[in-house]
Scaffold this active site. Structure first.
Site, PDB file in Angstrom:
ATOM      1  N   GLY A  56       0.374  -9.241   9.514  1.00 43.38           N
ATOM      2  CA  GLY A  56      -0.784  -8.777   8.748  1.00 43.38           C
ATOM      3  C   GLY A  56      -1.049  -7.295   8.902  1.00 43.38           C
ATOM      4  O   GLY A  56      -2.009  -6.758   8.352  1.00 43.38           O
ATOM      5  N   ASP A 102       0.363  -9.195   3.610  1.00 39.46           N
ATOM      6  CA  ASP A 102      -0.815  -8.760   4.372  1.00 39.46           C
ATOM      7  C   ASP A 102      -2.125  -8.802   3.570  1.00 39.46           C
ATOM      8  O   ASP A 102      -3.194  -8.762   4.145  1.00 39.46           O
ATOM      9  CB  ASP A 102      -0.623  -7.319   4.885  1.00 39.46           C
ATOM     10  N   GLY A 139       0.809  -1.220   0.000  1.00 40.90           N
ATOM     11  CA  GLY A 139       0.000   0.000   0.000  1.00 40.90           C
ATOM     12  C   GLY A 139       0.842   1.270   0.000  1.00 40.90           C
ATOM     13  O   GLY A 139       0.546   2.209  -0.746  1.00 40.90           O
ATOM     14  N   THR A 197       2.377  -8.030  -1.036  1.00 37.95           N
ATOM     15  CA  THR A 197       2.525  -7.966   0.425  1.00 37.95           C
ATOM     16  C   THR A 197       1.907  -9.228   1.011  1.00 37.95           C
ATOM     17  O   THR A 197       0.906  -9.729   0.498  1.00 37.95           O
ATOM     18  CB  THR A 197       1.849  -6.734   1.079  1.00 37.95           C
TER      19      THR A 197
HETATM   20  O1  F6P Z   1       3.730  -5.424   5.532  1.00 34.72           O
HETATM   21  C1  F6P Z   1       4.332  -6.622   5.738  1.00 34.72           C
HETATM   22  C2  F6P Z   1       4.730  -6.790   7.170  1.00 34.72           C
HETATM   23  O2  F6P Z   1       5.351  -8.036   7.298  1.00 34.72           O
HETATM   24  C3  F6P Z   1       3.595  -6.646   8.192  1.00 34.72           C
HETATM   25  O3  F6P Z   1       2.819  -7.803   8.292  1.00 34.72           O
HETATM   26  C4  F6P Z   1       4.363  -6.302   9.449  1.00 34.72           C
HETATM   27  O4  F6P Z   1       3.560  -5.555  10.318  1.00 34.72           O
HETATM   28  C5  F6P Z   1       5.505  -5.470   8.921  1.00 34.72           C
HETATM   29  O5  F6P Z   1       5.654  -5.795   7.553  1.00 34.72           O
HETATM   30  C6  F6P Z   1       6.817  -5.700   9.605  1.00 34.72           C
HETATM   31  O6  F6P Z   1       7.727  -4.798   9.097  1.00 34.72           O
HETATM   32  P1  F6P Z   1       9.302  -4.832   9.318  1.00 34.72           P
HETATM   33  O7  F6P Z   1       9.853  -5.984   8.536  1.00 34.72           O
HETATM   34  O8  F6P Z   1       9.769  -3.530   8.781  1.00 34.72           O
HETATM   35  O9  F6P Z   1       9.506  -5.017  10.775  1.00 34.72           O
END
Ligand code: F6P
Length: 371
Positions: free
Chosen positions: A177, A134, A110, A132
């Site tokens: 998610g 999510d 997004g 993604t």
């Molecule tokens: O958007 C994908 C995601 O894995 C989400 O599910 C999670 O909240 C976030 O990214 C985690 O982000 P990072 O890898 O930057 O900690």
């Protein structure tokens, strides 16, 4: 003159990115279009760090996890450079011209759709793909990465079942998610979780404990509780709504103060799943353990479904570029790949509708949804 496209991957990585890079690259090269990769998302574009992509670079990518281009969460218009936040749109535009690009393909979730739309508004020819784990990008049936992550989370639930059963325990499993419940709901239903908690349905802890106690009385003194990382209790939800309403009505300094209050409240919710696990232990008399799946869900080889989806979207994206389209996300619509104007995608997050068939079937098989 041969046409030339740039490609980048942005946001959190997800399985299928390399499959999409391969599909875009092979389709482009086969049509006589040159392709160049930018490293580490929009940062590499701003810093003009590139990677040539010829046919040999695209071999053996289909099954590879991560992204060979690297990724980052940097935003073009708000990038940390030499210790200060700068708008790098102008620099990016110059790099786009210097590299003589006919289009830039951005693969992301997004946030990436929003950033890509800003670049399109600045005059660049942009096409995007939705990825993604999510599944929360609007205007597309699904995003690649989701299927693989759901498989991984489902396998985890399967494995947790036998140990929960042997020890007569509650196992609370936290599933990624962001603020959407798709992953926890999909894996929870597929893995037969006894309780599924998602952000779209604020939960009542007493209702969850009651469902676990009921199972215990019925001779099943173990339970699997699948919790989306964004799941929220009814009390926290009510408190957050109240703060948001006050913020909406406030002005100036007061508005800022309430925004800080909200940020503090959000931060205090870290470790929420751990607290839930402890509460359930106290409320049911069953031992509870917590498993946080975390980034395991994003790593490794993509599922067949995600490879197929990434290949469908990647090859369709080059097709639409050849048709002259710019400013579109190539969305999934059934078996097709449809271009949707980026302006219609931006700001449309996909969350689980309360009448969704996955929720309906979970209720029918008596899964507790915390309400
Ligand atoms: O958007 C994908 C995601 O894995 C989400 O599910 C999670 O909240 C976030 O990214 C985690 O982000 P990072 O890898 O930057 O900690």
């Amino acid at each position: 003159m041969r046409k030339r496209i740039g490609i980048l991957t942005a946001g959190g990585d997800s399985p299928g990115l390399n499959a999409a890079i391969r599909a875009i690259g092979k389709t482009a090269l086969a049509s006589g279009i040159d392709i160049i990769g930018f490293r580490d998302g929009f940062r590499g574009l701003a810093e003009d760090r590139t990677m040539p992509l010829v046919w040999d670079d695209l071999v053996s990518l289909l099954t590879l996890g991560g992204t060979i281009l690297g990724t980052s969460r940097d935003k073009p218009h708000k990038m940390l450079v030499d210790g200060e936040i700068r708008d790098m749109t102008g620099v990016i535009y110059k790099n786009y011209q210097r590299r003589k690009l006919d289009a830039l393909l951005c693969i992301g979730g997004g946030g990436t759709q929003k950033n890509a739309w800003k670049l399109a508004q600045a005059g660049m020819n942009i096409l995007t793909l939705p990825k993604t784990i999510d599944k929360d990008v609007g205007m597309t049936d699904v995003t690649f990465g989701f299927h693989t992550a759901m498989e991984i989370a489902t396998e985890a639930i399967d494995r947790l079942h036998s140990t929960a059963h042997s020890h007569h325990r509650i196992i609370v499993v936290e599933i990624m998610g962001h603020n959407a419940g798709w992953l926890a709901l999909g894996a929870g239903v597929a893995g037969g979780a006894d309780v599924i908690l998602i952000p779209e349905i604020p939960y009542d802890t007493e209702k969850v404990a009651e469902a676990i106690r009921w199972r215990k009385q019925a001779g099943r003194p173990f339970s699997i509780v699948a919790v989306a990382e964004g799941a929220i209790s009814r009390q926290d939800y009510a408190a957050l709504q109240e703060m948001k309403m006050r913020k909406h009505a406030a002005k100036g300094e007061e508005k800022k103060k309430i925004a800080e209050e909200i940020a503090l409240f959000e931060a205090s919710r870290q470790g929420n799943t751990q607290r839930l696990s402890q509460q359930l232990e106290a409320m049911t008399g069953l031992e509870a353990r917590l498993t946080i799946l975390g980034h395991l869900q994003r790593g490794g080889t993509p599922s067949a479904a995600d490879r197929l989806l990434a290949t469908r979207l990647g090859s369709a994206c080059v097709h639409y570029f050849e048709e002259g389209l710019a400013g579109f996300m190539i969305a999934v619509r059934g078996e097709g790949a449809e271009p949707i104007p980026l302006k219609d995608v931006v700001g449309k997050r996909s969350t689980v509708p309360l009448d969704h068939c996955w929720l309906n079937c979970a209720r029918r098989v008596k899964t507790c949804l915390g309400d």
